[in-house]
Enzyme design. Structure first.
Site, short mmCIF file in Angstrom:
data_model
loop_
_atom_site.label_atom_id
_atom_site.label_comp_id
_atom_site.label_asym_id
_atom_site.label_seq_id
_atom_site.Cartn_x
_atom_site.Cartn_y
_atom_site.Cartn_z
N ARG A 291 9.26 -4.22 -1.33
CA ARG A 291 10.10 -3.07 -1.66
C ARG A 291 11.55 -3.48 -1.95
O ARG A 291 12.15 -3.03 -2.92
CB ARG A 291 10.09 -2.08 -0.49
CG ARG A 291 10.80 -0.76 -0.79
CD ARG A 291 10.96 0.06 0.49
NE ARG A 291 9.72 0.16 1.22
CZ ARG A 291 8.83 1.14 1.07
NH1 ARG A 291 9.06 2.10 0.21
NH2 ARG A 291 7.71 1.15 1.77
N TYR A 331 3.86 10.11 1.36
CA TYR A 331 4.69 9.71 2.50
C TYR A 331 5.84 10.68 2.76
O TYR A 331 6.76 10.34 3.52
CB TYR A 331 5.33 8.33 2.25
CG TYR A 331 4.40 7.20 1.89
CD1 TYR A 331 3.49 6.69 2.82
CD2 TYR A 331 4.47 6.60 0.64
CE1 TYR A 331 2.67 5.63 2.49
CE2 TYR A 331 3.65 5.53 0.31
CZ TYR A 331 2.76 5.06 1.23
OH TYR A 331 1.96 4.00 0.92
N CYS A 358 -2.59 20.42 -10.83
CA CYS A 358 -3.05 21.63 -10.15
C CYS A 358 -3.24 21.40 -8.65
O CYS A 358 -4.36 21.36 -8.15
CB CYS A 358 -4.37 22.07 -10.77
SG CYS A 358 -4.18 22.32 -12.53
N TYR A 387 6.06 0.48 -5.15
CA TYR A 387 4.99 1.42 -4.81
C TYR A 387 5.04 2.64 -5.74
O TYR A 387 4.76 3.76 -5.32
CB TYR A 387 5.06 1.79 -3.30
CG TYR A 387 5.06 0.55 -2.44
CD1 TYR A 387 3.91 -0.23 -2.34
CD2 TYR A 387 6.21 0.10 -1.79
CE1 TYR A 387 3.90 -1.42 -1.61
CE2 TYR A 387 6.21 -1.08 -1.06
CZ TYR A 387 5.06 -1.83 -0.97
OH TYR A 387 5.06 -3.00 -0.26
C1 PLP Z 1 3.07 -4.78 2.31
C2 PLP Z 1 3.32 -6.09 2.92
C3 PLP Z 1 4.52 -6.76 2.69
C4 PLP Z 1 5.64 -6.16 1.89
O1 PLP Z 1 6.19 -5.05 2.51
P1 PLP Z 1 7.55 -4.44 1.95
O2 PLP Z 1 7.87 -3.35 2.88
O3 PLP Z 1 7.27 -3.94 0.57
O4 PLP Z 1 8.56 -5.52 1.96
C5 PLP Z 1 4.67 -8.01 3.23
N1 PLP Z 1 3.71 -8.60 3.98
C6 PLP Z 1 2.54 -7.98 4.22
C7 PLP Z 1 1.52 -8.65 5.04
C8 PLP Z 1 2.31 -6.71 3.72
O5 PLP Z 1 1.17 -6.09 3.99
#
Ligand code: PLP
Length: 445
Positions: A291, A331, A358, A387
């Site tokens: 993210r 979320y 809808c 995401y």
């Molecule tokens: C989803 C995930 C990440 C990344 O998470 P962010 O919040 O997008 O940084 C890193 N490591 C693992 C194991 C994950 O499942």
């Protein structure tokens, strides 16, 4: 910090007017800034000086091939979670040898694919999974590099659907059972113990939980180094981004104006708190942010279909929907919504911003104050790079949205909008449903 800003009255990504992108490629369209991704990557790397750091971009956040190539050019490996993602890394020319394979349910075929392509390590979440990887590696006559995911039982203070480091969720092995899991792994002759991993959750806006987790797991890292000579510690991802003041947070001045105790987490704070804890461990550090790397580097462009003025409520109906950006529906997440053409002479408006699907859940924002915008005008959903497109679907037979990458004054379509023909390409009507065979009579006219 990011590269979305108004030049005059018009919202730009780097030097590109977003209205020009919409004109050429239509809407809804995701637009990404290469410069913002570069900045995010370099800030993270720069703030962990003196450590041997490998950033494994968590590609599930945004896995467009152009984005992967960009991060690969910067020196990233990838944190991937499926055979499909591994094939994307290959298709983008990325380095599988600097990438790790995570996920609680890797199939035998996925494990084989990882081994064939020299994956740096599998991140293992359970003892049955160790046995499966050992089995596949044995069949192939190789040793599979692994690290076990530790669940440090730390509360990440984040949304329930994205917290992962508490003992009551499905991820990882509790610290108290971890040594036994490593002993079990060491007895499997087709495995090679390479490291240890943790990931406590997503969208963390304070450094405290990261510090707590690193402190909790560090003694164990030292033990593993002595016992098995592990070479790395992956501290996962999870650094949060700004959603509420997304546009303003592109400017340094906004950050300076935040009171110290309210300032969202930055790579500077993250690095300053963690580097001193990690350096004494003397192992390579893997980071798996997703993210943070792309979230503020993307917006979703949409066009206004109608402004429906109701008795007690206004509805701004846009051509993007929950199938394009599901985060608000899934979320309850907040995305700032801004006009692509800003006009301070317009009235302010309070409206629910909704898509055409809808379902009442197809709502991006409730009672949102906005500039009055009318049919045909453009809006941008900020902080939509992570995401976003990767979670899009074809619900309501809406094709997958387009993606555009901006680099300075250049921009290019990096994923074409899906056509109707592409959407139905895999579908067929079986012979037994043909009118002649089915026994169904055509209705009488
Ligand atoms: C989803 C995930 C990440 C990344 O998470 P962010 O919040 O997008 O940084 C890193 N490591 C693992 C194991 C994950 O499942």
């Amino acid at each position: 910090m990011h590269h979305f800003h108004y030049t005059g009255q018009d919202l730009h990504c780097e030097s590109v007017d977003l209205a020009a992108v919409a004109k050429l490629y239509g809407t809804p369209t995701y637009v990404y800034s290469a410069a913002t991704m570069t900045d995010n990557f370099s800030r993270l790397q720069r703030n962990l000086p003196g450590l041997d750091v490998q950033i494994c971009y968590a590609m599930k956040a945004c896995s467009n091939l152009a984005v992967l190539r960009h991060f690969s050019n910067l020196g990233a490996g990838f944190d991937l979670v499926s055979g499909g993602e591994l094939r994307r890394v290959l298709a983008a020319g990325g380095n599988v040898r600097a990438s790790v394979f995570a996920g609680v349910g890797k199939t035998e075929a996925e494990i084989r694919l990882g081994l064939e392509n020299g994956i740096y390590a599998f991140h293992v979440e359970s003892e049955p999974e160790l046995a499966r990887i050992n089995h596949v590696a044995g069949q192939m006559g190789v040793r599979a590099p692994i690290a076990i995911r530790i669940n440090p039982d730390v509360d990440a203070h984040t949304h329930a659907k994205i917290t992962t480091g508490k003992s009551d969720n499905k991820f990882g092995i509790p610290l108290k059972n971890a040594m036994a899991a490593y002993e079990a792994a060491s007895k499997l002759k087709n495995l090679r113990i390479r490291g240890v991993q943790m990931h406590i959750g997503s969208q963390l806006t304070e450094v405290g939980p990261f510090v707590e987790a690193v402190k909790k797991v560090s003694p164990f890292v030292t033990e593993l180094k002595a016992a098995y000579g592990i070479e790395y510690f992956s501290i996962g991802g999870g650094m949060g981004i700004v959603y509420r003041d997304a546009l303003a947070s592109g400017q340094a001045a906004w950050w300076d104006a935040q009171p110290a105790d309210k300032r969202p987490l930055t790579p500077e704070v993250y690095g300053a708190a963690l580097a001193p804890l990690l350096a004494p461990l003397g192992v390579k550090i893997l980071l798996e942010h997703g993210r943070f790397m792309v979230g503020n580097a993307g917006v979703l462009l949409a066009r206004v279909e109608h402004l429906k003025r109701g008795a007690g409520k206004n509805f701004l109906i846009v051509d993007a929907a929950m199938n394009d950006l599901v985060r608000p529906a899934m979320y309850d997440s907040y995305h700032e919504i801004v006009p692509v053409h800003r006009d301070s002479s317009r009235r302010a408006l309070v409206a629910d911003v909704v898509g055409p699907i809808c379902e009442s859940g197809d709502c991006f924002a409730k009672d949102r104050p906005l500039q009055d915008v009318g049919e045909g005008e453009l809006v941008a959903f900020m902080s939509a790079g992570a995401y976003g497109h990767v979670m899009a679907s074809r619900y309501n037979t809406r094709g997958m949205p387009a993606e555009v990458l901006v680099n300075g004054s250049a921009f290019e379509l990096v994923n074409a909008r899906e056509t109707f023909e592409q959407m139905i390409a895999g579908e067929k009507i079986p012979a037994f449903l043909s009118i002649a065979d089915s026994g169904v009579r055509k209705p009488d006219r």
